[in-house]
Each structure stands twice: as structure tokens, then as C-alpha cells.
Motif scaffolding. Structure first.
Motif, short mmCIF file in Angstrom:
data_model
loop_
_atom_site.label_atom_id
_atom_site.label_comp_id
_atom_site.label_asym_id
_atom_site.label_seq_id
_atom_site.Cartn_x
_atom_site.Cartn_y
_atom_site.Cartn_z
N LEU A 89 -11.72 1.15 -15.53
CA LEU A 89 -12.02 0.30 -14.38
C LEU A 89 -10.92 0.38 -13.32
N PHE A 90 -9.66 0.42 -13.78
CA PHE A 90 -8.53 0.54 -12.86
C PHE A 90 -8.60 1.85 -12.07
N ASN A 91 -8.90 2.93 -12.78
CA ASN A 91 -8.99 4.23 -12.10
C ASN A 91 -10.15 4.27 -11.12
N LEU A 92 -11.28 3.66 -11.52
CA LEU A 92 -12.45 3.62 -10.66
C LEU A 92 -12.17 2.82 -9.39
N SER A 93 -11.38 1.77 -9.53
CA SER A 93 -11.10 0.89 -8.39
C SER A 93 -10.16 1.53 -7.37
N LEU A 94 -9.41 2.57 -7.79
CA LEU A 94 -8.46 3.20 -6.87
C LEU A 94 -9.13 3.78 -5.64
N LYS A 95 -10.25 4.48 -5.84
CA LYS A 95 -10.95 5.09 -4.70
C LYS A 95 -11.39 4.03 -3.71
N LEU A 96 -11.97 2.95 -4.24
CA LEU A 96 -12.43 1.87 -3.37
C LEU A 96 -11.26 1.24 -2.62
N TYR A 97 -10.15 1.09 -3.34
CA TYR A 97 -8.95 0.48 -2.76
C TYR A 97 -8.43 1.30 -1.57
N ASP A 117 0.03 14.32 0.07
CA ASP A 117 -1.07 15.06 -0.55
C ASP A 117 -1.99 14.11 -1.32
N ARG A 118 -1.39 13.18 -2.06
CA ARG A 118 -2.20 12.24 -2.84
C ARG A 118 -3.02 11.33 -1.93
N LEU A 119 -2.36 10.79 -0.93
CA LEU A 119 -3.02 9.82 -0.06
C LEU A 119 -4.09 10.48 0.80
N SER A 120 -3.89 11.74 1.17
CA SER A 120 -4.86 12.42 2.03
C SER A 120 -6.17 12.73 1.31
N ASN A 121 -6.20 12.50 0.00
CA ASN A 121 -7.47 12.61 -0.73
C ASN A 121 -8.40 11.45 -0.38
N PHE A 122 -7.81 10.37 0.14
CA PHE A 122 -8.58 9.17 0.45
C PHE A 122 -8.50 8.77 1.93
N ILE A 123 -7.40 9.17 2.58
CA ILE A 123 -7.11 8.75 3.95
C ILE A 123 -7.14 9.97 4.87
N LYS A 124 -7.59 9.79 6.09
CA LYS A 124 -7.55 10.90 7.05
C LYS A 124 -6.10 11.38 7.23
#
Length: 361
Positions: A89-97, A117-124
Motif C-alpha cells: 500500500l505504501f509503494n502504491l501510494s507513492l505514485k499518487l503522492y 532522475d527519481r523525481l522526474s519519473n513522476f514530475i515534469k
């Protein structure tokens, strides 16, 4: 204005209350460490907190001091059982976060290329600025002999220091294991309990285990919490600083501080491999004519002993000094503060015209 306490749910309303008193200020800077204060449960409240700031018509610059894109990297640090429902659940919530952060935040500042690199998987990527810890050289006015006497360390011992809060991901327990296997060197764990975890029972057990081991080892000093005025004493006694991190989740303030005192530094391979894409690190490695295996070690006794054997080689020490010095110069405050100003605050018109001419900050 000291208006809130860490680890308290009231910190968000307290900050919002005070922000309302500064209506003419439109730009808000938020510093955040993932799971550093209050853990994941308090972390969720960051989202409505940021939403309410945006609702007031303000822009947000968000300093993500560390970024976790998968809880498997810090599962042991947070006492999460891999594969458990809570873990999933914690890992799943990361993308939404992170997707939610992307909607709320105008721009992000991170401290390492790997964090970008890590953050750009989710952020522009266009919204992310990389600004490493800056370093300002500090002079040591304490002799090594005096420092060793004060810290009750044998005068003839070579001192290997791991600086920072005692924690699993920083490899603190690994240092105690190495100290017991390498009695010819004196090891120093320079730091106290991790303030973000000290109230957790599993962490108290972890810390107590290190404390028990340290009492049995004559060649290991566990300093406990270090007052700021005593930090120079620690570095004056140190011959080399090591960073046995199991993972790098953010910029290492301990590395920057060690370099600021002119110390030789080596790090774990997991840490080095996440830093080696930095232009500063690559340049330092190239110019010092060292290899990756000469500035980093696997987290096992054999690999670390191979590094220790090199410490008697004057040519190696000279190269390691060049490597450490080039890291210091590459991240110097003269360079980084100006870059920081231009990247983050450069568009503001109210800043003094004399900023570029200032010799001190």
C-alpha cells in the motif's frame, strides 16, 4: 519565527495561520524531508497543506531534501516488512503522492542528480532544479593530538569516522561490525539517535544494539549527540571519513561537512554509483586518476580491508586528497550560492544590485 513543533499535526495549521499575516508575499518556499518528521502518516497532510497555500494565490518552490521512489530501499530503516500488505500500500501510494505534488508545486529543488532522475519519473523534468549542498571551507584550530586526548582515543591510532545520525540506511551497524573485524584502526560513530525515529520501539532496539556493541569494542567510539561547538573536535581527530550508506535518498550533509573541514572521503559503492553521474564527481575522479574501486567499497569486510591497505601508500593518499579537494571546489559556496540565487531567486527585482559583488554571504 519558531511557531511549530516537529512531529505534531498542529504544525500545518500553525504555519498557515502565520502565512495569512503575509498576504503581500506571493512566493512561498517549502523545505521537506520524506518521512523525516512524523513518518508517512503525517506526510500525507503535506498535500492539503500545499493546496491551501496555492488556494491563497501563492506560488510554491518545494525543496525535496530526499526522495523515495520505492519503499524497498528503506524498508529496514522504517521497519517495513517487504511483501506485506502495508508495504504494498505504501509503494502504491507513492505514485499518487508525487502526481499530486506535481499539480500543487510550481518548481522543485533537489540536491543530487540521482534524486532528479527519481523525481522526474513522476514530475515534469522542466520543473526540477538540481542544486547540491554548497561547501564553505572551515579551518581547524585544534591539533590532532589534543582532539584525541579529549575524545580518549589512542594517540597513535588512525581514526576512521562515520559522521551523522545513527541509522540503518547510513550503515551505522555496519561500522560496528567492521570495527570488530579491524582492530588496528580506531572507528568513530560521530552522531546520536535519529530524531525522526527515536520514539519508535524498533529503532530503540537498533540503537541499543549498537550501544551495547560499542561498549565492548576498545577501538570504537560512539559519541552520541554532538553539540555544534564540538564538531571541529571530531574532525580534528579524524584521518578519513567514510560513508557506508546502503542507499542515497537525498543529498548528504555529512559528506559536505566532512569536505568543508578538509577531510579525505571514501564512500560505499551503493552511494558512489548514485553520485557518479554528477559532473563534479566525474571530474574529481578523472583528475585524481583514481578508479571507482579506490574511492568506494562494497559493504563487506574484504572490500573495505582492501581500501584500508591503501592508506599506507603515500601516492594513493595524495590522489585521494586531490579527489576530495576537487569535490570541495566543485561544490564551493562561491559557485553554488550564485547558481542557487540565479536558478531560484534570479527573477526577483527587489534583490540588491550589489549581490554579485558581495565577497561574503
Amino acid at each position: 519565527l519558531r511557531i511549530f513543533k516537529r512531529n505534531k499535526h498542529s504544525l500545518y495549521p500553525a504555519i498557515l495561520k502565520w502565512l495569512s499575516k503575509f498576504d503581500q508575499i506571493k512566493d512561498v518556499v517549502v523545505h521537506s524531508e520524506f518521512c523525516a518528521s512524523g513518518g508517512p502518516h503525517l506526510r500525507i497532510l503535506v498535500l492539503p497543506f500545499l493546496f491551501l497555500i496555492r488556494l491563497r494565490g501563492k506560488t510554491i518552490t518545494y525543496y525535496a531534501h530526499n526522495v523515495v521512489d520505492n519503499f524497498s530501499k528503506i524498508a529496514d530503516h522504517l521497519n517495513l516488512k517487504r511483501g506485506s500488505l502495508k508495504f504494498k500500500l505504501f509503494n502504491l501510494s507513492l505514485k499518487l503522492y508525487y502526481r499530486s505534488l506535481n499539480l500543487l508545486v510550481n518548481r522543485f529543488v533537489v540536491l543530487e542528480e540521482i534524486i532528479f532522475d527519481r523525481l522526474s519519473n513522476f514530475i515534469k523534468p522542466q520543473k526540477i532544479i538540481v542544486l547540491p549542498h554548497w561547501i564553505r571551507i572551515r579551518k581547524l584550530n585544534i591539533s590532532k593530538t589534543y582532539a584525541k586526548i579529549k575524545l580518549e582515543i589512542p594517540k597513535k591510532s588512525k581514526v576512521i569516522t562515520s559522521f551523522g545520525f545513527i541509522s540503518y540506511y547510513k550503515g551505522s551497524n555496519w561500522v560496528t561490525d567492521i570495527a570488530s573485524a579491524v582492530p588496528d584502526f580506531h572507528f568513530m560513530l560521530a552522531g546520536g539517535e535519529a530524531y525522526s525515529l527515536k520514539d519508535q520501539k524498533y529503532y530503540q532496539k537498533y540503537y541499543q544494539n549498537i550501544l551495547t556493541k560499542s561498549k565492548k569494542l576498545k577501538n570504537l567510539t560512539l559519541t552520541g549527540f554532538i553539540q555544534e561547538k564540538k564538531i571541529p573536535l571530531i574532525f580534528a581527530a579524524s584521518d578519513i571519513c567514510i560513508f557506508p550508506y546502503r542507499d542515497l535518498i537525498g543529498g548528504s550533509g555529512a559528506l559536505s561537512l566532512s569536505l568543508s573541514y578538509g577531510k579525505l572521503v571514501i564512500m560505499s559503492k551503493p552511494m558512489f554509483r548514485q553520485m557518479k553521474n554528477s559532473l563534479v564527481v566525474r571530474h574529481a575522479l578523472l583528475m585524481s586518476k583514481l578508479t571507482e574501486s579506490e574511492v568506494s567499497f562494497d559493504l563487506n569486510i574484504t572490500s573495505f580491508k582492501n581500501i584500508l591497505k591503501k592508506l599506507d601508500n603515500k601516492n594513493y593518499l595524495k590522489k585521494l586528497q586531490i579527489f576530495s579537494t576537487l569535490l570541495t571546489e566543485g561544490w564551493s559556496y562561491q559557485t553554488m550560492l550564485l547558481k542557487h540565487y540565479e536558478d531560484v531567486f534570479g527573477q526577483e527585482t527587489y534583490v540588491s544590485r550589489n549581490f554579485h559583488e558581495a565577497k561574503t554571504f
